[in-house]
Scaffold this motif. Structure first.
Motif, PDB file in Angstrom:
ATOM      1  N   ASP A  86       0.795  -0.863  -0.133  1.00  9.78           N
ATOM      2  CA  ASP A  86      -0.431  -0.186   0.102  1.00  9.78           C
ATOM      3  C   ASP A  86       0.812   1.102   0.014  1.00  9.78           C
ATOM      4  O   ASP A  86       0.089   2.318  -0.664  1.00  9.78           O
ATOM      5  N   ASP A  87       1.901   1.672   1.041  1.00 11.81           N
ATOM      6  CA  ASP A  87       2.976   2.596   0.433  1.00 11.81           C
ATOM      7  C   ASP A  87       3.315   3.053  -0.398  1.00 11.81           C
ATOM      8  O   ASP A  87       3.443   3.476  -0.824  1.00 11.81           O
ATOM      9  N   VAL A  88       4.180   1.456  -0.593  1.00 14.82           N
ATOM     10  CA  VAL A  88       4.403   1.790  -2.343  1.00 14.82           C
ATOM     11  C   VAL A  88       3.541   2.457  -3.448  1.00 14.82           C
ATOM     12  O   VAL A  88       4.199   3.062  -4.132  1.00 14.82           O
ATOM     13  N   LEU A  89       2.424   1.514  -3.481  1.00 20.62           N
ATOM     14  CA  LEU A  89       1.698   2.096  -4.694  1.00 20.62           C
ATOM     15  C   LEU A  89       1.131   2.962  -4.514  1.00 20.62           C
ATOM     16  O   LEU A  89       0.968   4.258  -4.957  1.00 20.62           O
ATOM     17  N   ASP A  90       1.044   4.071  -2.752  1.00 21.59           N
ATOM     18  CA  ASP A  90       0.821   5.629  -2.613  1.00 21.59           C
ATOM     19  C   ASP A  90       2.024   6.062  -3.046  1.00 21.59           C
ATOM     20  O   ASP A  90       1.195   7.069  -3.108  1.00 21.59           O
ATOM     21  N   ALA A  91       2.623   6.136  -2.969  1.00 26.23           N
ATOM     22  CA  ALA A  91       3.995   6.580  -3.837  1.00 26.23           C
ATOM     23  C   ALA A  91       4.313   6.977  -4.771  1.00 26.23           C
ATOM     24  O   ALA A  91       4.051   7.410  -5.449  1.00 26.23           O
ATOM     25  N   PHE A  92       3.623   5.340  -5.403  1.00 27.44           N
ATOM     26  CA  PHE A  92       3.814   5.620  -7.417  1.00 27.44           C
ATOM     27  C   PHE A  92       2.434   6.802  -7.407  1.00 27.44           C
ATOM     28  O   PHE A  92       2.205   7.660  -7.943  1.00 27.44           O
ATOM     29  N   VAL A  93       1.347   6.785  -6.944  1.00 26.13           N
ATOM     30  CA  VAL A  93       0.032   7.704  -6.915  1.00 26.13           C
ATOM     31  C   VAL A  93       0.179   9.456  -6.691  1.00 26.13           C
ATOM     32  O   VAL A  93       0.098   9.826  -7.627  1.00 26.13           O
ATOM     33  N   ASN A  94       1.266   9.270  -5.657  1.00 28.95           N
ATOM     34  CA  ASN A  94       1.748  10.633  -4.795  1.00 28.95           C
ATOM     35  C   ASN A  94       2.283  11.190  -5.959  1.00 28.95           C
ATOM     36  O   ASN A  94       2.258  12.108  -6.041  1.00 28.95           O
ATOM     37  N   HIS A  95       3.218  10.642  -6.363  1.00 25.46           N
ATOM     38  CA  HIS A  95       4.139  11.372  -7.557  1.00 25.46           C
ATOM     39  C   HIS A  95       3.374  11.095  -8.599  1.00 25.46           C
ATOM     40  O   HIS A  95       4.261  11.549  -9.819  1.00 25.46           O
ATOM     41  N   LYS A  96       2.672  10.642  -8.922  1.00 24.66           N
ATOM     42  CA  LYS A  96       1.286  10.743 -10.125  1.00 24.66           C
ATOM     43  C   LYS A  96       2.357   9.895 -11.163  1.00 24.66           C
ATOM     44  O   LYS A  96       2.090  10.539 -12.387  1.00 24.66           O
ATOM     45  N   ALA A 126       2.875  -0.522 -11.947  1.00 23.14           N
ATOM     46  CA  ALA A 126       3.674  -0.621 -11.099  1.00 23.14           C
ATOM     47  C   ALA A 126       5.248  -0.844 -12.186  1.00 23.14           C
ATOM     48  O   ALA A 126       6.037   0.026 -11.997  1.00 23.14           O
ATOM     49  N   LEU A 127       5.320  -1.327 -11.747  1.00 20.86           N
ATOM     50  CA  LEU A 127       6.809  -2.149 -12.717  1.00 20.86           C
ATOM     51  C   LEU A 127       6.857  -1.435 -13.964  1.00 20.86           C
ATOM     52  O   LEU A 127       7.555  -1.022 -14.183  1.00 20.86           O
ATOM     53  N   ASP A 128       5.647  -1.109 -14.764  1.00 24.11           N
ATOM     54  CA  ASP A 128       6.381  -0.957 -16.036  1.00 24.11           C
ATOM     55  C   ASP A 128       6.488   0.699 -15.849  1.00 24.11           C
ATOM     56  O   ASP A 128       6.927   0.944 -16.662  1.00 24.11           O
ATOM     57  N   ALA A 129       5.327   1.501 -15.154  1.00 22.55           N
ATOM     58  CA  ALA A 129       6.327   2.832 -14.396  1.00 22.55           C
ATOM     59  C   ALA A 129       7.028   3.193 -14.430  1.00 22.55           C
ATOM     60  O   ALA A 129       8.354   4.255 -14.176  1.00 22.55           O
ATOM     61  N   LEU A 130       8.160   2.296 -13.064  1.00 21.22           N
ATOM     62  CA  LEU A 130       9.517   1.381 -12.629  1.00 21.22           C
ATOM     63  C   LEU A 130      10.289   1.446 -14.393  1.00 21.22           C
ATOM     64  O   LEU A 130      11.318   2.551 -14.165  1.00 21.22           O
TER      65      LEU A 130
END
Length: 92
Positions: free
Chosen positions: A10-20, A39-43
């Protein structure tokens, strides 16, 4: 109270969302594998962008070291220092 794997996720996904990097409303709630893939595609995209930026900075550094006139030594030194500092920061 311990920190669980779902808490971490949840924290990792929230960070991805917060950083758009991900949009929460576009993530499925019922398929974690799709969320992980996104998430891996975004990374992967971030890493590719960083690599492209580093390549551009390296090109700029080469230009600054070779192409600026000798009479512009101070300016060249500032530009070279800026490129080197930026490259070092981006190389984590």
């Amino acid at each position: 109270m311990s920190y669980s794997c779902p808490d971490f996720t949840d924290d990792v996904l929230d960070a991805f969302v917060n950083h758009k990097l991900l949009h929460k409303h576009k993530l499925p709630h019922d398929d974690l594998s799709i969320v992980a893939d996104r998430a891996l595609d975004a990374l992967d995209k971030l890493v590719r962008q960083r690599d492209q930026m580093l390549a551009a900075l390296q090109t700029g550094l080469i230009w600054a070291e070779k192409e600026t006139a000798a009479t512009q030594k101070e300016e060249r030194a500032r530009i070279v220092k800026l490129f080197r500092t930026t490259i070092a920061r981006m190389n984590w």
